[in-house]
Design a protein around this motif. Sequence first.
Motif, PDB file in Angstrom:
ATOM      1  N   UNK A 193      11.603 -30.405  -3.545  1.00 39.15           N
ATOM      2  CA  UNK A 193      12.809 -30.678  -2.745  1.00 39.15           C
ATOM      3  C   UNK A 193      13.149 -29.493  -1.818  1.00 39.15           C
ATOM      4  N   UNK A 194      13.327 -28.306  -2.408  1.00 40.82           N
ATOM      5  CA  UNK A 194      13.660 -27.154  -1.563  1.00 40.82           C
ATOM      6  C   UNK A 194      12.497 -26.892  -0.603  1.00 40.82           C
ATOM      7  N   UNK A 195      11.290 -26.892  -1.155  1.00 41.55           N
ATOM      8  CA  UNK A 195      10.060 -26.880  -0.363  1.00 41.55           C
ATOM      9  C   UNK A 195       9.051 -27.746  -1.111  1.00 41.55           C
ATOM     10  N   UNK A 208      13.813 -25.688  -6.150  1.00 39.16           N
ATOM     11  CA  UNK A 208      13.163 -26.858  -6.736  1.00 39.16           C
ATOM     12  C   UNK A 208      11.977 -27.265  -5.869  1.00 39.16           C
ATOM     13  N   UNK A 226      15.829 -28.206   5.204  1.00 39.35           N
ATOM     14  CA  UNK A 226      15.173 -29.353   4.564  1.00 39.35           C
ATOM     15  C   UNK A 226      16.064 -30.575   4.425  1.00 39.35           C
ATOM     16  N   UNK A 273       6.237 -37.399  -6.504  1.00 39.74           N
ATOM     17  CA  UNK A 273       6.918 -38.182  -5.470  1.00 39.74           C
ATOM     18  C   UNK A 273       6.725 -37.573  -4.092  1.00 39.74           C
ATOM     19  N   UNK A 298      21.527 -24.933  -5.467  1.00 43.32           N
ATOM     20  CA  UNK A 298      20.227 -25.609  -5.545  1.00 43.32           C
ATOM     21  C   UNK A 298      20.240 -26.867  -4.688  1.00 43.32           C
ATOM     22  N   UNK A 299      19.196 -27.046  -3.907  1.00 47.74           N
ATOM     23  CA  UNK A 299      19.113 -28.271  -3.130  1.00 47.74           C
ATOM     24  C   UNK A 299      17.992 -28.214  -2.116  1.00 47.74           C
ATOM     25  N   UNK A 300      17.878 -29.198  -1.266  1.00 49.86           N
ATOM     26  CA  UNK A 300      18.656 -30.440  -1.290  1.00 49.86           C
ATOM     27  C   UNK A 300      18.123 -31.384  -2.364  1.00 49.86           C
ATOM     28  N   UNK A 344       4.232 -27.645   2.015  1.00 53.37           N
ATOM     29  CA  UNK A 344       4.880 -26.612   2.827  1.00 53.37           C
ATOM     30  C   UNK A 344       4.564 -25.219   2.290  1.00 53.37           C
ATOM     31  N   UNK A 399      13.926 -24.072 -10.880  1.00 52.81           N
ATOM     32  CA  UNK A 399      14.968 -24.953 -10.334  1.00 52.81           C
ATOM     33  C   UNK A 399      16.353 -24.611 -10.891  1.00 52.81           C
TER      34      UNK A 399
END
Lengths: 282, 493
Positions: B244-246, B241, A27, B432, A87-89, B250, B200
């Motif tokens: 963000x992570x997915x 999260x 990602x 977002x 944790x990310x991105x 998705x 998260x």
Amino acid sequence: MNKILYKRQLSAEVFEMTVEAPLIAHERKAGQFVVLQLGDDFNERIPLTIADADDEKGTITLIFQAVGEGTHRLARLNEGDCIANLLGPLGRPTDVHKYGRVVVVGGGIGIAPSYPIAQAMKACGNEVRVVMGARNRDLLIFEDRMRSIDENVIIVTDDGSAGIKGLVTGPLEELCQTWKPNCVVAIGPAVMMKFCALTTKKYGVHTLVSLNTIMIDGTGMCGGCRVVVDGQMKFVCVEGPEFDGHLVDWDNLMQRQQTFREFEQNRHHKCHIDMQIEEGRA
Amino acid sequence: MKSAQQLDQEAKSLLAGLPETLSAKDRLAIPVCPMPSQDAHARCRNMQEVALGYSEDQAVLEAKRCLNCKNKPCVALCPVSIDIPRFVQLVAERKFRQALEVIQESSLLPSICGRVCPQENQCQKNCTVGKSHKSIDQAVAIGRIERFVADWARENNVSVEVRIAPATGKKVAVVGSGPASIAAAADLRKAGHDVYMFEALHKTGGVLVYGIPEFRLPKKLVETEIRKLEDMGVHIETNYLVGRTRTIDELMKEDGFDAIFIGTGAGLPKFMNIPGENYVGVFSANEYLTRSNLMKAYDEKAAQTPIYHARRVAVFGGGNVAMDAARTALRLGAENVTVIYRRTREEMPARREEVEHAHEEGVEFLMLSQPVAVRGDEKGRVCAVTVRRCELGESDESGRRKPVEIAGSDYDLPFDCVIVAIGNASNPLIKMTTPEIEVNRRGNFIVNEETCETSIPGVYAGGDIVLGAATVILAMGQGRKAARAMNEYLKGK
């Protein structure tokens, strides 16, 4: 659990690690970061920019300087060990598009996160020049990678032990005058970014900076990372980490970075001694 | 203040004096059992739980005060409709295991709700016993009895077996791991779906872990409750999260989830927008509490995460979070902690019990006062707060009298730390990255009130992300409501 596949010490305090993290590798985009935590109740959460990633292998590369207790502990992990929490991105990706001519300035440990941005800027058709600076030769990292993007990469050190003696703002100003970039990306210590922004402002060159503030969760919850941009309060973790360098309130940012300075200095001193004892150096 | 032993002895002798069968009059004559708690002088310097919990005899005695009345006003005001008279009767008969079974038909988190629910506004508000005595303080202490049952079960390793329906083959994502998500995950799993919970942070529990302090809700309890979910077969993924992570898209299109519940809470701290709010030493309550609770900064020897040391701490706000922050600051060694609030103590949204606890511990209250600026020294560190006096004017839409600032009344008070506890807005991250989700002007998700479904089919939401900052039990109520609708929705898929 995220296994460390590769570890290398780049300089006295700087380490590179390649870590298994398939979802993040897939990602992530240039400019984004991760927050890691080494398990149990008491370890701190550490934000680190993603320096590189390999979607096929499912790995990301992290570069960090052992400055606090958390990063010292991270530095003591070896290949085969795991990072308990990763944790990310996080953050918004860099606004990469065709500007024309782009100068990427990396300072110290900030050279690492500026690399994927330089890469992405070049990949979408920009002409890219790289300026990288450090206190001395030992602290210069990623020289080969940067050279693969700009074979005439400009190297600057405070003490002249490599490249030009001086500050990154020198060559940056020269490039602004002679090469006339359309965009500058500056990543490094706050004071460096502040003076890069002041330099480019004179020439009216759009300037992106990546801010490294105090942060706990990295998801917008704590507000510790707040900065003032164009008179507005912004959260670096969700609205950043990149902002228009000409609009950042640098003095407030630098004061806020000092919030826990005393605590950190004490811990750094202690960790350093512990590390030397372990390595038989003290 | 009486010790726990004294209170237990009193309950024992009162119990011994009761007749075999109790008339309503006998029941009404039993005095409320006070909650044993740590002495205020001792507790304001430690992190251990303040309220110690009823002894067995205290719980039984308190349960005997219930009239088992026909109209059950308690059940009507419980957001998850626990059959309160039934479990209270069972406690009165010392059938604690059965009492637990009754509670768990409706609530997975009795040890938590027994501690943090605002019972005075819910089950205990219209209690017939309280009404008979013309005082809400005389209502049956339902929350304390509930807590006793949960603690008794944990201490005696008693658990109620949860029946899981045969596998449906449907895959469901639950985003967040706070109260709304815990409730939703449990009900979805019971229906036989494969449930994945995405958190998260590096620890599960949401606000129960990062927000509510140890001295009000020991974190071990939260771990126990989460373990129940794992035992039921819920897959828990931390460090994930969504947004963000997915992304939601998705998860639905690539990862094969048939439905999603979003319970990400109200995690974005609000600030006052006054001058000086970015000086060093100004923290959101979220940051201050997260450092102490999640990162354990109060344990300075062990924790790596620092917390700001201050002698004089100002807390802006009058809610439960403000009380939590003020009491945490005291425990971390502040010499003076002052809660600054623009209305009076009567209008404070915090639970009265929390305000009283804070007051007993030495927190000071500066009422009818509006902070208008934070002052800093030459290093940019907080050195004072400029306060403007207020008076109460007309009532506003919430029914509370509106504070009116008095012009020319500004003065400075010295402080070296400010904690802003004026509420949270919803986290913008999912919005977002999933723009098609409809939100209101505050950023809260707009859902169908009956089903909690968002503007995206198959995507549901509940808790503070919908309600704005509310309570644990209201969030749980929404989680359950959404799970019911999701179970229906998945039948048709």
